[in-house]
Write an enzyme that holds these catalytic residues in place. Structure first.
Site, PDB file in Angstrom:
ATOM      1  CG  ASP A  69      -2.069  -0.898   1.177  1.00 35.81           C
ATOM      2  OD1 ASP A  69      -2.116  -1.734   0.255  1.00 35.81           O
ATOM      3  OD2 ASP A  69      -2.945  -0.806   2.061  1.00 35.81           O
ATOM      4  CG  HIS A 214       2.314   0.116   4.209  1.00 38.90           C
ATOM      5  ND1 HIS A 214       1.972  -0.788   5.187  1.00 38.90           N
ATOM      6  CD2 HIS A 214       1.218   0.893   3.989  1.00 38.90           C
ATOM      7  CE1 HIS A 214       0.722  -0.569   5.567  1.00 38.90           C
ATOM      8  NE2 HIS A 214       0.248   0.444   4.860  1.00 38.90           N
TER       9      HIS A 214
END
Length: 242
Positions: A69, A214
């Protein structure tokens, strides 16, 4: 899931009110309990309280999905190099503003065959308080940036912070997106210890797990290096969110 929660809560409250004769404090207690359930449902995407989200793959084989993400970022090329070296495809949920900042990296994600999802245009810290129209704008603006930068369209969407509510549910429905969550959360944005992050992910893996990471730091890159070694050793294959 939300229907079962409502039914259980309804039965519990009725029994509680009957047992204590419906005093003010009983009603207040039930109200506070209901509020707690709503908050829990808003922040735990796996419950499917407001939105039915993909959180894992039903499979009998040892396979997991790597999802990243908040990119693309300055660190994303290193992640892509590592994935390419190991012949692994992942899923990247990209922020529109970040695509504008790193257009070449976004194009590289596409060219190397990774799956891409929408992660809103700005990833606002106020996501849980935005109106339906503002959430639609966030999703559609990110779609526009993807189309302009990479001639790319996606029907996958991951809610920022995993937060859902009625407004977000309506926005997802109106934009024709499929909500994607996870069942293994690394907490790599708030945990500083790389080994702790790695152990949390490795311990939580199951067949069909969707892992939330991430591509935003050297720390998570180092975790990924160790995680790929673990997956190979334990004979896990990988899949993308299609």
């Amino acid at each position: 899931m939300k229907h079962y929660l409502f039914i259980l809560f309804y039965l519990f409250c009725n029994a509680f009110i009957y047992a204590f004769q419906g005093t003010f404090w009983v009603y207040l207690f039930c109200f506070l309990m209901f509020s707690a359930i709503v908050v829990w449902g808003s922040f735990d995407i796996g419950l499917g309280y407001f939105v039915n989200s993909i959180t894992h793959k039903k499979t009998k084989i040892k396979e997991v999905a790597l999802t990243f993400d908040d990119g693309p970022t300055e660190f994303t090329p290193k992640f892509l190099d590592l994935l390419q070296e190991n012949n692994i495809k992942a899923t990247f949920f990209c922020i529109g503003k970040q695509i504008e900042k790193y257009p070449e990296t976004f194009q590289r994600i596409i060219s190397e065959g990774h799956t891409i999802g929408n992660h809103t245009y700005s990833h606002s810290n106020q996501t849980g308080f935005l109106s339906t129209s503002k959430m639609i704008e966030e999703i559609e603006k990110c779609d526009g940036v993807m189309l302009k930068t990479g001639n790319f369209k996606t029907d996958l969407y991951r809610p920022p912070f995993g937060v859902t509510n009625p407004n977000i549910a309506k926005a997802i429905n109106k934009t024709g997106k499929k909500s994607v969550g996870w069942n293994v959360r690394s907490l790599d944005t708030i945990t500083e210890d790389e080994n702790k992050i790695y152990r949390k992910v490795a311990k939580g893996l199951q067949k069909g797990s969707i892992i939330l990471l991430h591509d935003t730091s050297e720390k998570t890159y180092n975790v990924l290096v160790n995680l790929l070694v673990f997956l190979e050793r334990e004979k896990y294959s990988t899949f993308t969110i299609e």
